[in-house]
Design a protein around this motif. Sequence first.
Motif, mmCIF file in Angstrom:
data_model
loop_
_atom_site.group_PDB
_atom_site.id
_atom_site.type_symbol
_atom_site.label_atom_id
_atom_site.label_comp_id
_atom_site.label_asym_id
_atom_site.label_seq_id
_atom_site.Cartn_x
_atom_site.Cartn_y
_atom_site.Cartn_z
ATOM 1 N N GLU A 5 0.825 -1.206 0.000
ATOM 2 C CA GLU A 5 0.000 0.000 0.000
ATOM 3 C C GLU A 5 0.861 1.258 0.000
ATOM 4 O OE1 GLU A 5 -2.508 -0.303 3.374
ATOM 5 O OE2 GLU A 5 -3.489 -2.137 2.688
ATOM 6 N N ILE A 6 1.985 1.229 0.701
ATOM 7 C CA ILE A 6 2.856 2.398 0.783
ATOM 8 C C ILE A 6 3.480 2.686 -0.578
ATOM 9 C CG2 ILE A 6 4.984 3.293 1.801
ATOM 10 C CD1 ILE A 6 4.271 1.717 4.328
ATOM 11 N N PHE A 7 3.964 1.647 -1.262
ATOM 12 C CA PHE A 7 4.657 1.832 -2.536
ATOM 13 C C PHE A 7 3.731 1.725 -3.745
ATOM 14 C CE2 PHE A 7 8.197 0.200 0.170
ATOM 15 C CZ PHE A 7 8.972 1.344 0.110
ATOM 16 N N ALA A 8 2.421 1.710 -3.543
ATOM 17 C CA ALA A 8 1.483 1.481 -4.647
ATOM 18 C C ALA A 8 1.596 2.537 -5.735
ATOM 19 C CB ALA A 8 0.061 1.425 -4.107
ATOM 20 N N GLY A 9 1.671 3.807 -5.382
ATOM 21 C CA GLY A 9 1.689 4.852 -6.389
ATOM 22 C C GLY A 9 3.077 5.334 -6.772
ATOM 23 N N MET A 10 4.090 4.697 -6.243
ATOM 24 C CA MET A 10 5.469 5.139 -6.480
ATOM 25 C C MET A 10 6.048 4.493 -7.740
ATOM 26 S SD MET A 10 6.269 7.104 -3.952
ATOM 27 C CE MET A 10 5.473 7.564 -2.445
ATOM 28 N N PRO A 11 6.997 5.185 -8.379
ATOM 29 C CA PRO A 11 7.690 4.547 -9.513
ATOM 30 C C PRO A 11 8.573 3.391 -9.032
ATOM 31 C CG PRO A 11 8.257 6.892 -9.322
ATOM 32 C CD PRO A 11 7.366 6.552 -8.191
ATOM 33 N N TRP A 12 8.968 2.517 -9.968
ATOM 34 C CA TRP A 12 9.740 1.321 -9.619
ATOM 35 C C TRP A 12 11.078 1.665 -8.992
ATOM 36 C CZ3 TRP A 12 14.559 0.585 -11.546
ATOM 37 C CH2 TRP A 12 14.918 1.359 -12.661
ATOM 38 N N TRP A 13 11.705 2.759 -9.435
ATOM 39 C CA TRP A 13 13.044 3.086 -8.954
ATOM 40 C C TRP A 13 13.037 3.510 -7.495
ATOM 41 C CZ3 TRP A 13 13.562 8.053 -7.293
ATOM 42 C CH2 TRP A 13 12.653 8.985 -7.807
ATOM 43 N N VAL A 14 11.896 3.969 -6.982
ATOM 44 C CA VAL A 14 11.831 4.332 -5.566
ATOM 45 C C VAL A 14 11.982 3.077 -4.712
ATOM 46 C CG1 VAL A 14 10.330 5.237 -3.745
ATOM 47 C CG2 VAL A 14 10.427 6.389 -5.959
#
Length: 73
Positions: A5-14
Motif C-alpha cells: 500500500e505504501i509503494f502502490a503509487g510510487m515509480p519502480w526506482w523508488v
Amino acid sequence: MAAKEIFAGMPWWVKWVAVPVIALVVFGSVIAAVVGFVIALLFKALLFVALVGGLIYVVRKFISGSSSSRADW
C-alpha cells in the motif's frame, strides 16, 4: 499499512533503488560492523584450527621420533 500500500503509487526506482540506497546510508556502519565481526570471527576460527592442527602434527612427529629412542632406555 502494508508495504504494498505504501509503494502502490510510487515509480519502480523508488522501491528498488532509492529505498536500498537510503537504507545503506542509514545502516551502513552497522552493516559494515557486522560483516567485519563475522570476517574476524571466521579468521580467528581458521587460525585456531591451523594452530591446533600444527600442534597435533608436531606432537605426533615428536612422539614417533622419540619412540625409536625408547629402546635405548
